[in-house]
Motif scaffolding. Structure first.
Motif, PDB file in Angstrom:
ATOM      1  N   PRO A   1       0.799  -1.224   0.000  1.00 30.09           N
ATOM      2  CA  PRO A   1       0.000   0.000   0.000  1.00 30.09           C
ATOM      3  C   PRO A   1       0.837   1.281   0.000  1.00 30.09           C
ATOM      4  CG  PRO A   1      -0.214  -1.146   2.103  1.00 30.09           C
ATOM      5  CD  PRO A   1       0.593  -2.022   1.199  1.00 30.09           C
ATOM      6  N   ALA A   2       2.100   1.169   0.379  1.00 29.90           N
ATOM      7  CA  ALA A   2       2.979   2.340   0.353  1.00 29.90           C
ATOM      8  C   ALA A   2       3.541   2.587  -1.050  1.00 29.90           C
ATOM      9  CB  ALA A   2       4.125   2.171   1.349  1.00 29.90           C
ATOM     10  N   GLU A   3       3.466   1.556  -1.913  1.00 27.22           N
ATOM     11  CA  GLU A   3       3.990   1.674  -3.277  1.00 27.22           C
ATOM     12  C   GLU A   3       2.886   1.708  -4.329  1.00 27.22           C
ATOM     13  OE1 GLU A   3       7.233   2.040  -4.090  1.00 27.22           O
ATOM     14  OE2 GLU A   3       7.720   2.044  -1.944  1.00 27.22           O
ATOM     15  N   THR A   4       1.746   1.120  -4.029  1.00 23.34           N
ATOM     16  CA  THR A   4       0.640   1.047  -4.978  1.00 23.34           C
ATOM     17  C   THR A   4      -0.086   2.381  -5.011  1.00 23.34           C
ATOM     18  OG1 THR A   4       0.401  -1.292  -4.426  1.00 23.34           O
ATOM     19  CG2 THR A   4      -1.433  -0.263  -5.606  1.00 23.34           C
ATOM     20  N   THR A   5      -0.390   2.867  -6.217  1.00 26.31           N
ATOM     21  CA  THR A   5      -1.070   4.155  -6.329  1.00 26.31           C
ATOM     22  C   THR A   5      -2.578   3.981  -6.463  1.00 26.31           C
ATOM     23  OG1 THR A   5      -0.956   4.287  -8.738  1.00 26.31           O
ATOM     24  CG2 THR A   5       0.937   5.180  -7.505  1.00 26.31           C
ATOM     25  N   VAL A   6      -3.279   5.046  -6.198  1.00 26.90           N
ATOM     26  CA  VAL A   6      -4.724   5.079  -6.372  1.00 26.90           C
ATOM     27  C   VAL A   6      -5.085   4.676  -7.801  1.00 26.90           C
ATOM     28  CG1 VAL A   6      -6.683   6.677  -6.497  1.00 26.90           C
ATOM     29  CG2 VAL A   6      -5.147   6.737  -4.522  1.00 26.90           C
ATOM     30  N   ALA A   7      -4.330   5.181  -8.785  1.00 22.21           N
ATOM     31  CA  ALA A   7      -4.596   4.871 -10.192  1.00 22.21           C
ATOM     32  C   ALA A   7      -4.519   3.373 -10.477  1.00 22.21           C
ATOM     33  CB  ALA A   7      -3.625   5.624 -11.099  1.00 22.21           C
ATOM     34  N   ASP A   8      -3.718   2.640  -9.705  1.00 24.40           N
ATOM     35  CA  ASP A   8      -3.567   1.199  -9.908  1.00 24.40           C
ATOM     36  C   ASP A   8      -4.833   0.421  -9.550  1.00 24.40           C
ATOM     37  OD1 ASP A   8      -0.879   1.499 -10.697  1.00 24.40           O
ATOM     38  OD2 ASP A   8      -0.140   1.242  -8.639  1.00 24.40           O
ATOM     39  N   VAL A   9      -5.655   0.957  -8.658  1.00 21.39           N
ATOM     40  CA  VAL A   9      -6.805   0.183  -8.163  1.00 21.39           C
ATOM     41  C   VAL A   9      -8.155   0.874  -8.327  1.00 21.39           C
ATOM     42  CG1 VAL A   9      -5.355  -1.017  -6.467  1.00 21.39           C
ATOM     43  CG2 VAL A   9      -6.637   1.029  -5.774  1.00 21.39           C
ATOM     44  N   MET A  10      -8.157   2.135  -8.715  1.00 23.06           N
ATOM     45  CA  MET A  10      -9.422   2.882  -8.789  1.00 23.06           C
ATOM     46  C   MET A  10     -10.321   2.375  -9.918  1.00 23.06           C
ATOM     47  SD  MET A  10      -8.323   6.505 -10.459  1.00 23.06           S
ATOM     48  CE  MET A  10      -8.118   6.692 -12.221  1.00 23.06           C
ATOM     49  N   THR A  11     -11.595   2.664  -9.786  1.00 19.05           N
ATOM     50  CA  THR A  11     -12.554   2.393 -10.847  1.00 19.05           C
ATOM     51  C   THR A  11     -12.627   3.643 -11.706  1.00 19.05           C
ATOM     52  OG1 THR A  11     -13.832   0.956  -9.407  1.00 19.05           O
ATOM     53  CG2 THR A  11     -14.970   1.847 -11.344  1.00 19.05           C
ATOM     54  N   GLU A  12     -12.494   3.466 -13.021  1.00 22.96           N
ATOM     55  CA  GLU A  12     -12.562   4.601 -13.934  1.00 22.96           C
ATOM     56  C   GLU A  12     -13.932   4.658 -14.599  1.00 22.96           C
ATOM     57  OE1 GLU A  12      -8.599   5.544 -15.978  1.00 22.96           O
ATOM     58  OE2 GLU A  12      -8.622   3.350 -15.813  1.00 22.96           O
ATOM     59  N   SER A  13     -14.207   5.795 -15.217  1.00 22.16           N
ATOM     60  CA  SER A  13     -15.477   5.997 -15.924  1.00 22.16           C
ATOM     61  C   SER A  13     -16.660   5.666 -15.021  1.00 22.16           C
ATOM     62  CB  SER A  13     -15.542   5.146 -17.191  1.00 22.16           C
ATOM     63  OG  SER A  13     -14.454   5.440 -18.025  1.00 22.16           O
ATOM     64  N   VAL A  14     -16.697   6.317 -13.882  1.00 24.37           N
ATOM     65  CA  VAL A  14     -17.738   6.022 -12.892  1.00 24.37           C
ATOM     66  C   VAL A  14     -19.107   6.555 -13.314  1.00 24.37           C
ATOM     67  CG1 VAL A  14     -16.143   5.943 -10.953  1.00 24.37           C
ATOM     68  CG2 VAL A  14     -17.197   8.103 -11.562  1.00 24.37           C
ATOM     69  N   GLU A  15     -20.135   5.878 -12.842  1.00 21.55           N
ATOM     70  CA  GLU A  15     -21.507   6.351 -13.013  1.00 21.55           C
ATOM     71  C   GLU A  15     -21.681   7.565 -12.108  1.00 21.55           C
ATOM     72  OE1 GLU A  15     -23.719   5.069 -15.124  1.00 21.55           O
ATOM     73  OE2 GLU A  15     -22.304   3.522 -15.738  1.00 21.55           O
ATOM     74  N   THR A  16     -22.447   8.546 -12.566  1.00 23.04           N
ATOM     75  CA  THR A  16     -22.738   9.717 -11.750  1.00 23.04           C
ATOM     76  C   THR A  16     -24.242   9.970 -11.765  1.00 23.04           C
ATOM     77  OG1 THR A  16     -22.483  11.239 -13.614  1.00 23.04           O
ATOM     78  CG2 THR A  16     -20.507  10.794 -12.281  1.00 23.04           C
ATOM     79  N   VAL A  17     -24.690  10.783 -10.817  1.00 28.31           N
ATOM     80  CA  VAL A  17     -26.111  11.128 -10.748  1.00 28.31           C
ATOM     81  C   VAL A  17     -26.259  12.628 -10.512  1.00 28.31           C
ATOM     82  CG1 VAL A  17     -26.894   8.874  -9.936  1.00 28.31           C
ATOM     83  CG2 VAL A  17     -26.222  10.609  -8.269  1.00 28.31           C
TER      84      VAL A  17
END
Length: 123
Positions: free
Chosen positions: A65-81
């Motif tokens: 977790p100290a080396e892994t970035t948010v971009a490595d695990v985030m969900t992209e193209s999220v649904e919005t309301v």
């Protein structure tokens, strides 16, 4: 029980808390803990979201977790309301997509609605 007039704006969390896609998962976890929330918006070329579940999954896969970035695990193209969407419709979207957070957009990002927010309103 909620009536059909309850809108996303009535229960969403504000202000919306963001984090850089380059931030580490340690930073993301600290930010969520400080803000007492379970999801962060990741404003980038394609808006994403990182949740506490994403961080837990990364640790379970033994990613550092100290080396892994948010971009490595985030969900992209999220649904919005939109903020004026009926709460029942937001709940249906979450169920259909198998998600627990929806960024709220009104010209710009204005908040986040979670399944916890909806459950609290319904109880």
């Amino acid at each position: 029980m909620t009536n059909d007039q309850t809108r996303v704006r009535d229960v969403m969390s504000t202000p919306l808390v963001t984090i850089s896609p380059d931030a580490t998962l340690v930073s993301a976890a600290k930010r969520m803990r400080e803000e007492d929330i379970n999801a962060l918006l990741v404003p980038a070329t394609e808006t994403g979201i990182v949740t506490s579940t994403d961080v837990l999954d990364a640790v379970a896969r033994e990613l550092d977790p100290a080396e892994t970035t948010v971009a490595d695990v985030m969900t992209e193209s999220v649904e919005t309301v939109p903020p004026d969407l009926r709460l029942s419709e937001a709940a249906a979207m979450m169920e259909n997509f198998g998600i627990s957070h929806l960024p709220v957009v009104d010209d710009d990002f204005v908040g986040m609605v979670s399944s916890t927010d909806i459950t609290a309103q319904l109880s």
